[in-house]
Every structure is written in C-alpha cells, then in structure tokens.
Design a protein around this motif. Structure first.
Motif, PDB file in Angstrom:
ATOM      1  N   LEU A   1       0.841  -1.194   0.000  1.00  0.00           N
ATOM      2  CA  LEU A   1       0.000   0.000   0.000  1.00  0.00           C
ATOM      3  C   LEU A   1       0.875   1.243   0.000  1.00  0.00           C
ATOM      4  O   LEU A   1       2.033   1.202   0.407  1.00  0.00           O
ATOM      5  N   ASP A   2       0.305   2.337  -0.425  1.00  0.00           N
ATOM      6  CA  ASP A   2       1.025   3.610  -0.521  1.00  0.00           C
ATOM      7  C   ASP A   2       0.852   4.388   0.781  1.00  0.00           C
ATOM      8  O   ASP A   2      -0.251   4.843   1.104  1.00  0.00           O
ATOM      9  N   ASN A   3       1.931   4.565   1.524  1.00  0.00           N
ATOM     10  CA  ASN A   3       1.806   5.230   2.823  1.00  0.00           C
ATOM     11  C   ASN A   3       1.678   6.749   2.711  1.00  0.00           C
ATOM     12  O   ASN A   3       1.534   7.445   3.715  1.00  0.00           O
ATOM     13  N   SER A   4       1.729   7.276   1.491  1.00  0.00           N
ATOM     14  CA  SER A   4       1.503   8.715   1.321  1.00  0.00           C
ATOM     15  C   SER A   4       0.021   9.045   1.167  1.00  0.00           C
ATOM     16  O   SER A   4      -0.378  10.211   1.226  1.00  0.00           O
ATOM     17  N   VAL A   5      -0.806   8.004   0.970  1.00  0.00           N
ATOM     18  CA  VAL A   5      -2.254   8.202   0.857  1.00  0.00           C
ATOM     19  C   VAL A   5      -2.821   8.524   2.239  1.00  0.00           C
ATOM     20  O   VAL A   5      -2.416   7.912   3.230  1.00  0.00           O
ATOM     21  N   PRO A   6      -3.737   9.494   2.352  1.00  0.00           N
ATOM     22  CA  PRO A   6      -4.317   9.820   3.659  1.00  0.00           C
ATOM     23  C   PRO A   6      -4.896   8.588   4.354  1.00  0.00           C
ATOM     24  O   PRO A   6      -5.520   7.742   3.712  1.00  0.00           O
ATOM     25  N   CYS A   7      -4.680   8.511   5.653  1.00  0.00           N
ATOM     26  CA  CYS A   7      -5.148   7.384   6.453  1.00  0.00           C
ATOM     27  C   CYS A   7      -6.173   7.889   7.461  1.00  0.00           C
ATOM     28  O   CYS A   7      -5.861   8.751   8.286  1.00  0.00           O
ATOM     29  N   ILE A   8      -7.389   7.366   7.377  1.00  0.00           N
ATOM     30  CA  ILE A   8      -8.443   7.687   8.342  1.00  0.00           C
ATOM     31  C   ILE A   8      -8.481   6.558   9.366  1.00  0.00           C
ATOM     32  O   ILE A   8      -8.526   5.376   9.002  1.00  0.00           O
ATOM     33  N   ILE A   9      -8.485   6.906  10.638  1.00  0.00           N
ATOM     34  CA  ILE A   9      -8.550   5.899  11.691  1.00  0.00           C
ATOM     35  C   ILE A   9      -9.794   6.143  12.530  1.00  0.00           C
ATOM     36  O   ILE A   9      -9.954   7.211  13.128  1.00  0.00           O
TER      37      ILE A   9
END
Length: 457
Positions: free
Chosen positions: A167-175
């Motif tokens: 996965l691309d860790n630069s993509v926004p991550c919603i938790i």
C-alpha cells in the motif's frame, strides 16, 4: 538449473534470493512463465540504481519496475502483480483503519452512498491478504470506479504484512476510534451468532412472523474474554501504523457521525480527500442507526403477496390459521424488507406506520407491482394490516433489546472487580493509544467511560 546459474552469475545473493523465494512461494504457473520469459528485464531492474535507491531495504520490493508496466483489471494481471510485489495501483483516495466497534459499518455506508465513493467493508472480503489484494486490484484498475478507498479492520490474515507493504503510505489514512469501554460493550454485549442469519428469508401472508421476532430477541450474554480475538480485531491501530507508517493520519471519533454531526463531518472529509461532498438531500440517511437491535441481520426479507392466501392470512386474531408453505413466487407481488433500494422500487412503509422505525426499515415494492396492489383494494388493505402488526412487533422487540443490552456502567463494574482483566486492559490501552494520545489528546479526553477506567489506577 539454467535459471539458477543465470541468477548466480548476474545477481548478488540477496537479489537472487528475492526471485527464488518468490518462485518458491507462488503456485501460479503464469508467474513462473513470466519470470523465465523476462528474466533479463528482471535482472536489469534489480541491478539498477533506481531499485537500490528506492527499494534496497524494502521487505517486499517489486521484481520489475512498477512505473513501466501495463496493468489491467484482469484476474491474470492481479495474481501476477501480487507475485511480482507490485504495489496496488495508486487510485485510492484513502486507507480506512477500523477496529471492531468504532462504527465502521455506518461510516462506510455514508461514504459509499453520500460521497460517490467505493470502499468495500473488509469483513465481506476473503480472510486472505492475497485474495483481498487481487479483489481490490480489479476495482482499482477499472476505469468505471473513480473514487475508491481501502478498509482494514483486522490482523488475523495470512500474508497481511505483505499486503500492507504493497500500500502507498503517502495516501491519507483515516482511523476510526471510540471510547474503548464502548467498543468492549459492543463486542461483549451482542448476540453475534445472529450474523449467521439462521431463518427463512422468504415468506407469505400465511406465515407467522413471530419467528422473526424470536430472531430479533436479545439474549443476555456472559462476558467471555478472548484476548487473541481482541488483539486481532480491536487493538489493531498501533500495529498497523507501525507497518504502514502513514504520513497523513486523520482520527475520526464515532461521536462525529451522530445524526446531528455526520453531514458536517463528511463534508470536511470530502474536502480533505478531494471527494464529492454530500448533497443536502442525503441528510435523511444519517437518521438510520446501523445497530438498532438486530435489524442489521434481518434484512433482506422477501414477502410474496398472493390473493389466494387471503383466506388463510395470519393475524394476531387468527394465529392458528392454515399455513401455506408452497410459496408462489412467480404469480405473487414481491415486497422486500430492506434499508435502502434503488431503481424502480418504491418505499411504502409510511403508508403503513408513522414512527421512528421508518428511519431504519424500508418496505420496497416495484412500481408495477404497487400499481397492481392499488388496483386490488381488498388485498392492499390486508397487506397493510399484516405488515402493521409485524412492524409494531418489530419496534417493540428492538426497543426492548436496546434496554436489555450490556451497558458501559455494567462493564466497568465487572472490570473494576477483576484485577487480571483490569491490568490487561491498562497495558493494551496504553500501547494502543500511544499515537492518538500524542497527536489528538482532545479525542481521548472526550471519552467519558475511559476516564472512569483510568481512575481505577
């Protein structure tokens, strides 16, 4: 043997082992064939400065330059991409991490239905990272789906680490987060066996609908602590972000998706993620409670309405009617119990009842069948009477279920008197909330029952 000699002569041992291990771990004949046919291209890539600069210390480096290959939505390409360690196409707008109990079902329904975005709940996908990768690969490379997201909600999955590294860790991550005592209440307080949906989903007017009421009836649960299950499905945030290492994290508390706040919360998310903002005419969707009683597990139901059944129709005044177990599906009018349906189906529930159950159930009928029903006044009135008795009983049982469900106060009392559980949770919470405590202490400070738990120490 020839390939072994080639790898030995042209690659250092580390990169040679990359190929050999990939071949060993795959059972895909197309992959074996691809490697043999393109071995020179693979070797040149692994020896390139670009590979060394970008992927030298990557646990799952791509075996071919991902920037210079054509990828399509086929199953063939999906499986080949997995074996070649090709990252998933960067066509998803966000990664959504959702521990069990943080309102993920509601959040994903809101995202899918109000933000013009496709994000599959991870729990409907196979419990295998490769299968999920291949499934997502087909959608991410399908030009018909523009806005997409990826949901992760559990850790107990073969090859999960590889999936995360692709996965691309630069993509926004919603938790998604929630007061952890509320999460545990949700986990321990419900009859999760109802998810098996052990009932007959089709019925007619002669059917005694009380069997559905029995299904909806809550049974008080004995609290059973399964630490392994909690660590795989609840305490997952810290473990995931340590591998994903996302650069842009947004925490969203479940309280932000209340009926009053959901529209504004989604509008803000849509702006931050460059998604289509929710339209004002979608506001009614936020009235629906995803977990009101056990309605979630009752749908869809199909009621087949046939005039021949009128003489034996089930009513509270005629409970010992003659049952017709041979449902005529071809010559009957179909009425579907569901939450939402599109197309040419019309929701008639407000013709039958006028209360808050209308926010959680829809009674849908095709417009052509509705015309037939309107033309037969006797049948239509009988159907409305049957459905009203059924819906009134549903409302009573789900309201009682909400009263009987385990509460946070009851759970806290149990925890307070159990030293082993109390210590386990203290350690688990301290580790799990390390990141959010640092960057969003305001959210943690809003958790009323968690504060009560902390006062025990």
């Amino acid at each position: 043997m020839q390939i072994l000699q080639t790898l030995k002569e042209k690659l250092d041992p580390k990169n040679a082992n990359l190929i050999l291990n990939a071949l060993k771990n795959s059972n895909n004949e197309n992959f074996f064939k691809f490697v043999l046919e393109h071995i020179d291209i693979i070797i040149n890539w692994l020896n390139s400065n670009e590979f060394k600069e970008k992927y030298l210390n990557h646990p799952y480096p791509p075996l071919i330059n991902p920037e210079f290959i054509d990828i399509d939505a086929s199953e063939y390409c999906a499986h080949l991409s997995w074996d070649l360690n090709i990252p998933l196409s960067k066509k998803y707008k966000f990664i959504y991490i959702s521990p069990h109990g943080v309102g993920a079902a509601a959040f994903l329904r809101y995202v899918n239905e109000t933000l013009n975005t496709l994000c599959f709940p991870s729990w409907i996908l196979e419990n295998n990272a490769k299968s999920r990768y291949c499934f997502l690969h087909t959608y991410l490379n399908n030009p018909n789906f523009i806005n997409q997201g990826i949901n992760i909600s559990d850790l107990n999955m073969e090859n999960l680490e590889k999936f995360l590294y692709l996965l691309d860790n630069s993509v926004p991550c919603i938790i998604g987060v929630r007061d952890p005592i509320g999460i545990l209440k949700h986990c321990f307080g419900r009859n999760w066996d109802k998810a098996q949906r052990n009932y007959e989903p089709e019925f007619n007017l002669t059917y005694d609908w009380h069997s559905y009421i029995d299904f909806l009836t809550h049974k008080k649960q004995k609290i059973k602590w399964d630490f392994k299950d909690l660590e795989n499905n609840v305490f997952i945030i810290q473990k995931l972000i340590k591998i994903l290492d996302p650069k842009n994290i947004t925490y969203v508390d479940m309280s932000e998706f209340s009926e009053e706040k959901a529209f504004d919360t989604l509008s803000k998310l849509a702006k931050n993620l460059s998604l289509t903002p929710p339209h004002i005419n979608k506001k009614n969707i936020f009235k629906t409670k995803e977990f009101r009683g056990y309605l979630r597990y009752l749908f869809p139901l199909k009621l087949y309405v046939n005039e021949n059944d009128l003489k034996n129709i089930y009513t509270l005044n005629f409970p010992n009617n003659l049952k017709n177990y041979n449902i005529n599906t071809k010559e009957s009018i179909l009425i579907i119990f569901n939450r939402f349906m599109d197309g040419e189906f019309i929701n008639i529930i407000e013709d039958i009842i006028q209360n808050d159950l209308c926010d959680n159930i829809g009674i849908f009928i095709h417009k052509n069948d509705l015309l037939k029903l309107y033309q037969n006044e006797k049948l239509y009135q009988a159907v409305k009477n049957y459905l009203k008795e059924f819906l009134d009983a549903i409302r009573i049982v789900i309201d009682q279920t909400e009263k009987d469900m385990l509460t946070e106060i009851e759970l806290l009392e149990y925890i307070k008197n159990n030293q082993e559980i109390k210590n386990y949770l203290k350690n688990a919470f301290d580790y799990e909330f390390e990141h959010i405590n640092k960057y969003r202490p305001d959210i943690v400070d809003s958790w009323k029952y968690y504060k009560e738990f902390q006062s025990y120490f």
